[in-house]
Design a protein around this motif. Structure first.
Motif, short mmCIF file in Angstrom:
data_model
loop_
_atom_site.label_atom_id
_atom_site.label_comp_id
_atom_site.label_asym_id
_atom_site.label_seq_id
_atom_site.Cartn_x
_atom_site.Cartn_y
_atom_site.Cartn_z
N ALA B 7 37.79 42.56 43.17
CA ALA B 7 37.09 43.13 42.02
C ALA B 7 38.05 43.97 41.20
O ALA B 7 38.93 44.62 41.76
CB ALA B 7 35.91 43.97 42.50
N PRO B 8 37.91 43.94 39.88
CA PRO B 8 36.97 43.11 39.12
C PRO B 8 37.45 41.68 39.01
O PRO B 8 38.57 41.37 39.41
CB PRO B 8 36.97 43.79 37.75
N THR B 9 36.62 40.81 38.46
CA THR B 9 37.02 39.41 38.22
C THR B 9 38.03 39.36 37.10
O THR B 9 39.00 38.59 37.15
CB THR B 9 35.79 38.58 37.85
N SER B 10 37.80 40.16 36.08
CA SER B 10 38.74 40.25 34.98
C SER B 10 38.64 41.62 34.35
O SER B 10 37.62 42.31 34.48
CB SER B 10 38.49 39.15 33.94
N GLN B 11 39.72 42.00 33.65
CA GLN B 11 39.77 43.33 33.06
C GLN B 11 40.75 43.33 31.91
O GLN B 11 41.83 42.75 32.02
CB GLN B 11 40.19 44.36 34.10
N ILE B 12 40.35 43.97 30.82
CA ILE B 12 41.27 44.24 29.72
C ILE B 12 41.55 45.73 29.74
O ILE B 12 40.61 46.54 29.75
CB ILE B 12 40.69 43.79 28.37
N LEU B 13 42.82 46.07 29.71
CA LEU B 13 43.23 47.45 29.94
C LEU B 13 44.21 47.89 28.86
O LEU B 13 45.10 47.11 28.47
CB LEU B 13 43.90 47.53 31.32
N ALA B 15 47.43 49.86 27.55
CA ALA B 15 48.70 50.28 28.14
C ALA B 15 48.67 51.78 28.41
O ALA B 15 48.14 52.57 27.61
CB ALA B 15 49.86 49.93 27.22
N GLY B 16 49.26 52.16 29.55
CA GLY B 16 49.29 53.55 29.94
C GLY B 16 48.15 53.98 30.84
O GLY B 16 48.20 55.05 31.46
N ARG B 17 47.10 53.17 30.91
CA ARG B 17 45.96 53.51 31.74
C ARG B 17 46.23 53.19 33.20
O ARG B 17 47.03 52.32 33.55
CB ARG B 17 44.71 52.75 31.28
N ARG B 18 45.54 53.86 34.06
CA ARG B 18 45.62 53.63 35.50
C ARG B 18 44.54 52.62 35.90
O ARG B 18 43.43 52.65 35.37
CB ARG B 18 45.42 54.94 36.25
N MET B 19 44.87 51.73 36.82
CA MET B 19 43.92 50.70 37.22
C MET B 19 44.08 50.39 38.70
O MET B 19 45.21 50.27 39.18
CB MET B 19 44.16 49.42 36.41
N THR B 20 42.97 50.26 39.39
CA THR B 20 43.01 49.86 40.80
C THR B 20 42.26 48.55 40.96
O THR B 20 41.10 48.43 40.59
CB THR B 20 42.40 50.92 41.71
N LEU B 21 42.95 47.57 41.51
CA LEU B 21 42.34 46.29 41.85
C LEU B 21 41.91 46.35 43.31
O LEU B 21 42.71 46.72 44.18
CB LEU B 21 43.33 45.15 41.64
N ARG B 22 40.68 45.94 43.55
CA ARG B 22 40.15 46.06 44.91
C ARG B 22 40.21 44.73 45.63
O ARG B 22 40.04 43.67 45.04
CB ARG B 22 38.72 46.59 44.86
N CYS B 23 40.43 44.83 46.93
CA CYS B 23 40.47 43.64 47.80
C CYS B 23 39.86 44.01 49.14
O CYS B 23 40.27 45.01 49.76
CB CYS B 23 41.90 43.17 47.99
N VAL B 82 51.50 48.44 31.92
CA VAL B 82 52.34 47.98 30.80
C VAL B 82 51.99 46.52 30.52
O VAL B 82 51.51 45.81 31.40
CB VAL B 82 53.83 48.13 31.11
N PRO B 83 52.25 46.05 29.29
CA PRO B 83 51.88 44.67 28.94
C PRO B 83 52.48 43.61 29.86
O PRO B 83 51.86 42.57 30.09
CB PRO B 83 52.39 44.53 27.51
N SER B 84 53.65 43.87 30.42
CA SER B 84 54.28 42.88 31.32
C SER B 84 53.52 42.73 32.64
O SER B 84 53.81 41.82 33.42
CB SER B 84 55.72 43.27 31.62
N GLN B 85 52.56 43.58 32.88
CA GLN B 85 51.72 43.44 34.07
C GLN B 85 50.48 42.58 33.80
O GLN B 85 49.64 42.41 34.69
CB GLN B 85 51.32 44.82 34.59
N THR B 86 50.38 42.04 32.62
CA THR B 86 49.35 41.05 32.34
C THR B 86 49.60 39.84 33.22
O THR B 86 50.67 39.23 33.18
CB THR B 86 49.39 40.64 30.86
N SER B 87 48.61 39.49 34.03
CA SER B 87 48.82 38.44 35.03
C SER B 87 47.49 38.16 35.73
O SER B 87 46.48 38.81 35.47
CB SER B 87 49.86 38.89 36.06
N ARG B 110 41.92 38.57 36.87
CA ARG B 110 42.71 38.32 35.66
C ARG B 110 42.81 39.62 34.88
O ARG B 110 41.81 40.17 34.42
CB ARG B 110 42.04 37.24 34.81
N LEU B 111 44.03 40.14 34.75
CA LEU B 111 44.26 41.42 34.10
C LEU B 111 45.06 41.23 32.82
O LEU B 111 46.10 40.57 32.83
CB LEU B 111 45.02 42.36 35.04
N THR B 112 44.55 41.81 31.74
CA THR B 112 45.25 41.79 30.46
C THR B 112 45.54 43.23 30.05
O THR B 112 44.62 44.05 29.97
CB THR B 112 44.41 41.11 29.38
#
Lengths: 114, 114
Positions: B7-13, B15-23, B82-87, B110-112
């Motif tokens: 989670a989440p399935t997808s996310q638009i973020l 730049a500069g924000r903190r994000m945690t992907l859960r597994c 950062v944008p290079s972490q779009t993946s 899917r993270l943008t």
């Protein structure tokens, strides 16, 4: 370090035709080799694996692969393609440095036309 | 649940924000992994954990951190995106880090990063 090369980012076949996806590996130790399949918008799923013993390995959905040490290859084949085989296929080798990790190839997208 | 959930399935973020992907996995597997998948590059290992309480760096760890407080959960944190972490990010698990053990994959996030 181990590495994997998959020749051809895209392979197109007709339904009923032979499928051949190529994989060559580099490893300084006897490798353990894997093929994974990824259907659209899904995670990876194991197709088959070679560990030791018989060099011809059979997997799910009619796929098989042959480990050829002399050629450092582990090509994936299926005698007759089906439309449902359209997916991306990844070859992988284990990395034999401490904790065992997988090293993936860049993938081959299989396109199947009617 | 059965297998691995992300989670989440997808996310638009931004730049500069903190994000945690859960597994989370319910198979009681010791080993867990985080990969990123980018077009033409295949899957690359970010971080891994061979058992609860321990973690290690993979091929592309910079900008990411993980923790493994228990067997089931393995969150991935981007401290300042950062944008290079779009993946597309995949979590996986296996019984242990043995070379021949199959890795089971989650459905991906899917993270943008804009």
């Amino acid at each position: 370090a181990q590495s994997v090369t998959q020749l051809g980012s895209h392979v197109s076949v007709s339904e009923g035709a032979l499928v051949l996806l190529r994989c060559n590996y580099s490893s300084s130790v006897p490798p353990y080799l894997f093929w994974y399949v990824q259907y659209p918008n899904q995670g990876l799923q194991l197709l088959l694996k070679y560990t030791t013993g018989a060099t011809l390995v059979k997997g799910i959905n009619g796929f098989e692969a042959e480990f050829k040490k002399s050629e450092t290859s582990f090509h994936l084949t299926k005698p007759s393609a089906h439309m449902s085989d359209a997916a991306e296929y990844f070859c992988a080798v284990t990395e034999n440095t401490g904790f065992q990790k997988l090293v993936f190839g860049t993938g081959t997208r299989l396109l199947v036309s009617p | 649940i059965a297998g691995i959930t992300q989670a989440p399935t997808s996310q638009i973020l931004a730049a500069g924000r903190r994000m945690t992907l859960r597994c989370t996995q319910d198979m009681r597997h010791n080993a867990m992994y985080w990969y990123r998948q980018d077009l033409g590059l295949g899957l690359r290992l970010i971080h891994y954990s061979n058992t609860a309480g321990t973690t290690g760096k993979g091929e592309v760890p910079d900008g990411y951190s993980v923790s493994r407080a228990n067997t089931d959960d393995f969150p991935l944190t981007l401290a300042s995106a950062v944008p290079s972490q779009t993946s597309v990010y995949f979590c996986a698990s296996s019984v242990e880090g043995a070379r021949y053990n199959e890795q089971f994959f989650g459905p991906g996030t899917r993270l943008t990063v804009l």
